[in-house]
Design an enzyme around this catalytic site. Structure first.
Site, short mmCIF file in Angstrom:
data_model
loop_
_atom_site.label_atom_id
_atom_site.label_comp_id
_atom_site.label_asym_id
_atom_site.label_seq_id
_atom_site.Cartn_x
_atom_site.Cartn_y
_atom_site.Cartn_z
N HIS A 55 0.84 -1.21 0.00
CA HIS A 55 0.00 0.00 0.00
C HIS A 55 0.87 1.25 0.00
O HIS A 55 1.25 1.77 1.05
CB HIS A 55 -0.91 -0.02 1.23
CG HIS A 55 -2.00 1.02 1.19
ND1 HIS A 55 -3.28 0.78 1.61
CD2 HIS A 55 -2.00 2.31 0.78
CE1 HIS A 55 -4.01 1.86 1.46
NE2 HIS A 55 -3.25 2.81 0.96
N ASN A 89 -5.15 6.26 -6.99
CA ASN A 89 -5.71 7.63 -7.00
C ASN A 89 -4.73 8.58 -7.71
O ASN A 89 -4.05 9.38 -7.10
CB ASN A 89 -6.09 8.12 -5.59
CG ASN A 89 -5.01 7.94 -4.55
OD1 ASN A 89 -4.02 7.26 -4.78
ND2 ASN A 89 -5.19 8.58 -3.42
N ASP A 146 -8.71 3.01 -3.31
CA ASP A 146 -8.14 3.58 -2.09
C ASP A 146 -8.15 5.10 -2.12
O ASP A 146 -7.91 5.73 -3.15
CB ASP A 146 -6.71 3.10 -1.85
CG ASP A 146 -6.21 3.60 -0.50
OD1 ASP A 146 -6.79 3.19 0.51
OD2 ASP A 146 -5.29 4.44 -0.47
N HIS A 173 -10.50 0.12 0.75
CA HIS A 173 -10.48 1.26 1.68
C HIS A 173 -11.90 1.34 2.23
O HIS A 173 -12.83 1.64 1.49
CB HIS A 173 -10.11 2.53 0.91
CG HIS A 173 -10.25 3.80 1.68
ND1 HIS A 173 -9.19 4.62 1.96
CD2 HIS A 173 -11.34 4.41 2.21
CE1 HIS A 173 -9.60 5.67 2.65
NE2 HIS A 173 -10.92 5.58 2.81
N HIS A 227 -5.36 -0.50 5.55
CA HIS A 227 -5.14 0.32 6.76
C HIS A 227 -6.20 0.15 7.85
O HIS A 227 -6.90 1.10 8.20
CB HIS A 227 -4.97 1.80 6.41
CG HIS A 227 -5.90 2.37 5.38
ND1 HIS A 227 -7.27 2.27 5.47
CD2 HIS A 227 -5.64 3.04 4.23
CE1 HIS A 227 -7.80 2.86 4.42
NE2 HIS A 227 -6.84 3.34 3.66
N ASN A 272 -5.75 9.42 6.91
CA ASN A 272 -7.04 8.74 6.89
C ASN A 272 -6.84 7.24 6.69
O ASN A 272 -6.31 6.86 5.67
CB ASN A 272 -7.90 9.30 5.75
CG ASN A 272 -9.30 8.73 5.76
OD1 ASN A 272 -9.75 8.22 6.77
ND2 ASN A 272 -9.96 8.78 4.62
N ASP A 299 1.09 2.74 3.80
CA ASP A 299 0.20 3.78 3.26
C ASP A 299 1.01 5.06 3.01
O ASP A 299 0.55 6.17 3.28
CB ASP A 299 -0.98 4.04 4.20
CG ASP A 299 -2.10 4.82 3.50
OD1 ASP A 299 -1.96 5.11 2.30
OD2 ASP A 299 -3.11 5.11 4.17
N HIS A 303 2.70 14.34 0.39
CA HIS A 303 2.13 15.60 -0.07
C HIS A 303 3.22 16.65 0.06
O HIS A 303 4.27 16.40 0.67
CB HIS A 303 0.93 16.00 0.80
CG HIS A 303 -0.23 15.06 0.69
ND1 HIS A 303 -0.99 14.93 -0.46
CD2 HIS A 303 -0.78 14.19 1.58
CE1 HIS A 303 -1.95 14.03 -0.26
NE2 HIS A 303 -1.83 13.56 0.97
#
Ligand code: DOR
Length: 426
Positions: A55, A89, A146, A173, A227, A272, A299, A303
């Site tokens: 992930h 994503n 996800d 997810h 997760h 999240n 995960d 950013h």
């Protein structure tokens, strides 16, 4: 031939004396002498099968300013990972083979470790129309939306039927948006109450796990939960496994190493699902110990510094994890005696390969030379300035840890090297 000497080799639950030999891309039988071999000294190190992270978010194509295939796979190598599975994503979302191709091209060009992408469950991850499962299946590790839960039970049922038909897992997810306030910042628990932050209700996760497990009972689909963060999800998954369903799950290092009372109003604690209560953390640990929790996946969700600079309320969800997972988990779980080293290795190297049907990696001759050299006695402080990842937000910045990844070998290539010079001969 490369001959790694001076270390211990972890093979299928046993700690054997080295050396370990790699001939080209494969593990080889150890020769009688060292003639013609390049000797790599790894004194007092532990050689384990390369870690697998099922992930991660590498943001290319679409968001390369946050992470690229090159920076993400470099971070993976530095963390001891030789295989990672990338979430969909992206822009474009890999919902057709044509859309997946953009990512496959970057992987072919720039990846330094193995990358197995996911296809999305629904077109554009919009939760309505299914992706082209049949065309994507040969190229993907499984199907996931996800970043978002699939809200419609009927869409999820159909997705499970299609995934089963093409022989791939649904990687879910779980998040029921009707049980969630939109402005949530943290777990709906002690920290939220004490400091007045909007909370994320744990049932938003586990109610959807519960729904999906009912669908798995009906469809017989292979199903993996992303997760996992709540004690209720752990209990549901334990029960489903007991009933013989083909179910697996992962949790992240931050859910095992932290509770909501240990965070602060800083974007590096915003993800999240959020870091939850001590009772949830304890349930995840018990699940790891009894095998309910199969994998530890980071995960890894990079950013920009600006996107993570707006505190718990305003920062985007996601923290990086590839470069801290092993040192943090070893220090906090193994050294403290909470979790045996073998259990940690099972969650990092063994179960991910079994669940996703990747080639076994037991460091036996003929297998791919994918392995990680660990120095279990290398105290240091986590410093995000040293990260290969473009993302810098982690709850573990500044933590003192006692172990390090010393070297990562993928397909016989040394893709990461951090042995003190005096000890290494290359
Ligand atoms: O914290 C998260 N970040 N959780 C997700 O589900 C998505 C991810 C991201 O893509 O940034």
């Amino acid at each position: 031939m490369l001959l790694f000497t001076g270390g211990t080799v972890y093979r299928e639950g046993r700690f054997d004396e080295g050396p370990l030999a790699a001939d080209g891309a494969k593990i080889a039988a150890c020769p009688a002498g060292t003639d013609g071999a390049s000797v790599v000294q790894v004194p007092d190190c532990l050689i384990v099968p390369g870690f697998v992270d099922v992930h991660v978010h590498f943001r290319q194509p679409g968001f390369a300013y946050k992470e690229t295939i090159r920076s993400g796979t470099s971070a993976a190598a530095a963390g001891g990972y030789t295989t990672v599975c990338t979430m969909p994503n992206l822009q474009p979302v890999p919902d057709t083979l044509e859309h997946l191709r953009a990512q496959l091209d970057w992987i072919r060009r720039d990846a330094v470790v193995r990358v197995r992408p996911y296809g999305s469950i629904t077109r554009g991850e919009q939760g309505a129309e299914l992706s082209d499962f049949e065309a994507l299946a040969p190229y993907v590790a499984g199907f996931s939306d996800d970043g978002r839960g699939v809200q419609s039970r009927e869409v999820m049922r159909e997705a499970m039927e299609r995934a089963k038909a093409v022989g791939k897992p649904i990687v879910a997810h779980c998040e029921d948006e009707t049980l969630l306030r939109k402005d949530w910042a943290v777990h709906d628990g002690g920290f939220a109450r004490k400091y007045g932050f909007p909370g994320n209700a744990p049932e938003s996760e586990w109610k959807q796990v519960e729904r999906d497990l009912e669908l798995v009972r009906d469809t017989g689909c292979q199903y993996h939960v992303c997760h996992v963060s709540t004690k209720e999800s752990v209990a549901l998954i334990r029960e489903a496994k007991r009933d013989g369903l083909r179910v697996s799950c992962e949790t992240g290092p931050h859910y095992l190493a932290l509770t909501d009372m240990e965070i602060s109003d800083d974007g590096r604690f915003k993800m999240n699902p959020p870091i939850r209560s001590a009772a949830d953390r304890d349930a995840l640990l018990s699940g790891l110990l009894d095998g309910t929790v199969d994998c530890i996946a980071t995960d890894h969700a990079p950013h920009t510094p600006e996107e993570k600079s707006r505190g718990l309320r305003g920062s985007l969800n996601g923290v990086v994890g590839l470069e801290t997972a092993f040192p943090v988990l070893y220090t906090r779980l193994v050294e403290t005696g909470l979790v045996p080293l073998e259990t940690l290795l099972r969650a990092l190297c063994v179960r991910p390969r079994e669940i996703f049907g990747f080639a076994p990696c037991t460091l036996s001759p003929g297998e791919a030379a994918d392995f990680t050299v660990l120095d279990l006695n290398r105290p240091h402080v986590v410093d995000v300035a040293n990260f290969r990842s473009l993302g810098r937000a982690t709850p573990f910045d500044g933590w003192g840890v006692s172990a390090a990844v010393a070297m990562t070998v993928c397909g016989g290539n040394i893709v990461y090297h951090n042995l003190p010079d005096r000890e290494a001969t290359l």
